[in-house]
Design a protein around this motif. Sequence first.
Motif, PDB file in Angstrom:
ATOM      1  N   TYR A 150       7.179   2.106  -0.805  1.00 59.17           N
ATOM      2  CA  TYR A 150       6.503   0.829  -0.613  1.00 59.17           C
ATOM      3  C   TYR A 150       7.543  -0.292  -0.585  1.00 59.17           C
ATOM      4  O   TYR A 150       8.700  -0.105  -0.974  1.00 59.17           O
ATOM      5  CB  TYR A 150       5.503   0.574  -1.740  1.00 59.17           C
ATOM      6  CG  TYR A 150       4.316   1.507  -1.744  1.00 59.17           C
ATOM      7  CD1 TYR A 150       3.248   1.308  -0.876  1.00 59.17           C
ATOM      8  CD2 TYR A 150       4.261   2.583  -2.625  1.00 59.17           C
ATOM      9  CE1 TYR A 150       2.151   2.159  -0.885  1.00 59.17           C
ATOM     10  CE2 TYR A 150       3.166   3.440  -2.639  1.00 59.17           C
ATOM     11  CZ  TYR A 150       2.115   3.220  -1.764  1.00 59.17           C
ATOM     12  OH  TYR A 150       1.031   4.066  -1.771  1.00 59.17           O
ATOM     13  N   THR A 165      -6.602   4.648  -4.257  1.00 53.50           N
ATOM     14  CA  THR A 165      -7.079   3.276  -4.090  1.00 53.50           C
ATOM     15  C   THR A 165      -6.232   2.315  -4.912  1.00 53.50           C
ATOM     16  O   THR A 165      -5.918   1.203  -4.472  1.00 53.50           O
ATOM     17  CB  THR A 165      -8.553   3.171  -4.514  1.00 53.50           C
ATOM     18  OG1 THR A 165      -9.335   4.069  -3.724  1.00 53.50           O
ATOM     19  CG2 THR A 165      -9.077   1.759  -4.336  1.00 53.50           C
ATOM     20  N   TRP A 166      -5.841   2.744  -6.110  1.00 55.39           N
ATOM     21  CA  TRP A 166      -5.001   1.914  -6.972  1.00 55.39           C
ATOM     22  C   TRP A 166      -3.669   1.598  -6.293  1.00 55.39           C
ATOM     23  O   TRP A 166      -3.199   0.457  -6.323  1.00 55.39           O
ATOM     24  CB  TRP A 166      -4.763   2.622  -8.297  1.00 55.39           C
ATOM     25  CG  TRP A 166      -3.820   1.897  -9.218  1.00 55.39           C
ATOM     26  CD1 TRP A 166      -2.522   2.212  -9.486  1.00 55.39           C
ATOM     27  CD2 TRP A 166      -4.100   0.708  -9.967  1.00 55.39           C
ATOM     28  NE1 TRP A 166      -1.967   1.316 -10.358  1.00 55.39           N
ATOM     29  CE2 TRP A 166      -2.918   0.375 -10.676  1.00 55.39           C
ATOM     30  CE3 TRP A 166      -5.228  -0.102 -10.117  1.00 55.39           C
ATOM     31  CZ2 TRP A 166      -2.840  -0.730 -11.512  1.00 55.39           C
ATOM     32  CZ3 TRP A 166      -5.142  -1.203 -10.953  1.00 55.39           C
ATOM     33  CH2 TRP A 166      -3.962  -1.510 -11.635  1.00 55.39           C
ATOM     34  N   GLU A 167      -3.073   2.587  -5.653  1.00 55.71           N
ATOM     35  CA  GLU A 167      -1.802   2.360  -4.962  1.00 55.71           C
ATOM     36  C   GLU A 167      -1.985   1.412  -3.780  1.00 55.71           C
ATOM     37  O   GLU A 167      -1.129   0.559  -3.518  1.00 55.71           O
ATOM     38  CB  GLU A 167      -1.227   3.699  -4.495  1.00 55.71           C
ATOM     39  CG  GLU A 167      -0.662   4.535  -5.642  1.00 55.71           C
ATOM     40  CD  GLU A 167      -0.355   5.957  -5.238  1.00 55.71           C
ATOM     41  OE1 GLU A 167       0.589   6.534  -5.806  1.00 55.71           O
ATOM     42  OE2 GLU A 167      -1.069   6.511  -4.367  1.00 55.71           O
ATOM     43  N   LYS A 168      -3.083   1.542  -3.079  1.00 53.92           N
ATOM     44  CA  LYS A 168      -3.344   0.654  -1.943  1.00 53.92           C
ATOM     45  C   LYS A 168      -3.496  -0.797  -2.397  1.00 53.92           C
ATOM     46  O   LYS A 168      -3.060  -1.723  -1.713  1.00 53.92           O
ATOM     47  CB  LYS A 168      -4.607   1.100  -1.210  1.00 53.92           C
ATOM     48  CG  LYS A 168      -4.472   2.427  -0.476  1.00 53.92           C
ATOM     49  CD  LYS A 168      -5.784   2.800   0.202  1.00 53.92           C
ATOM     50  CE  LYS A 168      -5.662   4.133   0.927  1.00 53.92           C
ATOM     51  NZ  LYS A 168      -6.935   4.543   1.574  1.00 53.92           N
ATOM     52  N   VAL A 169      -4.120  -0.984  -3.555  1.00 55.27           N
ATOM     53  CA  VAL A 169      -4.396  -2.330  -4.052  1.00 55.27           C
ATOM     54  C   VAL A 169      -3.165  -2.966  -4.702  1.00 55.27           C
ATOM     55  O   VAL A 169      -2.927  -4.172  -4.567  1.00 55.27           O
ATOM     56  CB  VAL A 169      -5.569  -2.293  -5.060  1.00 55.27           C
ATOM     57  CG1 VAL A 169      -5.748  -3.642  -5.742  1.00 55.27           C
ATOM     58  CG2 VAL A 169      -6.856  -1.886  -4.354  1.00 55.27           C
ATOM     59  N   THR A 170      -2.382  -2.167  -5.399  1.00 58.61           N
ATOM     60  CA  THR A 170      -1.292  -2.718  -6.216  1.00 58.61           C
ATOM     61  C   THR A 170       0.079  -2.663  -5.550  1.00 58.61           C
ATOM     62  O   THR A 170       1.048  -3.178  -6.104  1.00 58.61           O
ATOM     63  CB  THR A 170      -1.204  -1.967  -7.555  1.00 58.61           C
ATOM     64  OG1 THR A 170      -0.964  -0.569  -7.302  1.00 58.61           O
ATOM     65  CG2 THR A 170      -2.494  -2.137  -8.344  1.00 58.61           C
ATOM     66  N   HIS A 171       0.186  -2.046  -4.376  1.00 63.34           N
ATOM     67  CA  HIS A 171       1.486  -1.912  -3.721  1.00 63.34           C
ATOM     68  C   HIS A 171       1.508  -2.652  -2.385  1.00 63.34           C
ATOM     69  O   HIS A 171       0.563  -2.570  -1.608  1.00 63.34           O
ATOM     70  CB  HIS A 171       1.834  -0.436  -3.499  1.00 63.34           C
ATOM     71  CG  HIS A 171       2.173   0.293  -4.753  1.00 63.34           C
ATOM     72  ND1 HIS A 171       1.240   0.589  -5.724  1.00 63.34           N
ATOM     73  CD2 HIS A 171       3.357   0.783  -5.215  1.00 63.34           C
ATOM     74  CE1 HIS A 171       1.825   1.237  -6.716  1.00 63.34           C
ATOM     75  NE2 HIS A 171       3.105   1.362  -6.435  1.00 63.34           N
ATOM     76  N   TRP A 172       2.601  -3.344  -2.160  1.00 64.67           N
ATOM     77  CA  TRP A 172       2.812  -4.096  -0.925  1.00 64.67           C
ATOM     78  C   TRP A 172       3.490  -3.168   0.080  1.00 64.67           C
ATOM     79  O   TRP A 172       4.554  -2.608  -0.184  1.00 64.67           O
ATOM     80  CB  TRP A 172       3.675  -5.302  -1.244  1.00 64.67           C
ATOM     81  CG  TRP A 172       3.970  -6.224  -0.098  1.00 64.67           C
ATOM     82  CD1 TRP A 172       3.545  -6.123   1.194  1.00 64.67           C
ATOM     83  CD2 TRP A 172       4.774  -7.404  -0.166  1.00 64.67           C
ATOM     84  NE1 TRP A 172       4.030  -7.157   1.943  1.00 64.67           N
ATOM     85  CE2 TRP A 172       4.788  -7.966   1.132  1.00 64.67           C
ATOM     86  CE3 TRP A 172       5.477  -8.040  -1.190  1.00 64.67           C
ATOM     87  CZ2 TRP A 172       5.491  -9.130   1.427  1.00 64.67           C
ATOM     88  CZ3 TRP A 172       6.169  -9.200  -0.895  1.00 64.67           C
ATOM     89  CH2 TRP A 172       6.172  -9.739   0.396  1.00 64.67           C
TER      90      TRP A 172
END
Length: 225
Positions: A150, A165-172
Amino acid sequence: MSIYWGRNKNRKCGNFVTVVSDSYEVYINPIDTKDNAMNSLPLIYNTNNGWMRSGNPGGSYSDSNLDDDAMNLFPDTGIIQRLSYNAGYIKHGWKNDSKDGWRYHNELGVNNAYDAVMEFKETAAHELGYEFLQAYGGTVYSWQHKGSSYYLPQDTKPTKGNETTWEKVTHWDEMETDGENYPLSGEIDIMKYYNNEPNPKDISRLVAAEKDVLGLIWLTKLNIK
């Protein structure tokens, strides 16, 4: 640098680059100089302490990305930009470890999980490689490890279909790419992050990719006649 950024007959794999239809061996001879040099990286000797990560946001380039310019506003004190040499007793952040994360990193120059010399050579080639990737491919290409991580935080990207989903939300993420698994054969890209990476890695297969070495040659503006 000469070990991992050279592509020649001295390597187990990654022995050449191809220009048009011709193959060429590439040898790297680093020179310690302040003239026409890229950004310096403070060298930090770390021992009897927690494992210290290295870092290199690279220089400032005209690639319409201001993040590298912002990072270079910080003084070169070894906090953001640094090459860390971890030797002696080093504490790792492992959970439920029988030795509370402590391991002894020897300095024998052999390929094992806890050799300070070999780890440093690999780390130096990786960290200085950011500068090459950034100079010819741009900040995003460099900071995201060619799409294998990322943008921020620079965690390894999951393989296709495994991103939470957590990775999609918290990672740019600035690149439409999937993560990769550690190659079981052939070349291992010195600049990529991999899933399922063993410890130690097979350093005999670790090498700068042909595209990146060609990019480095392109940056020299070398004329091939």
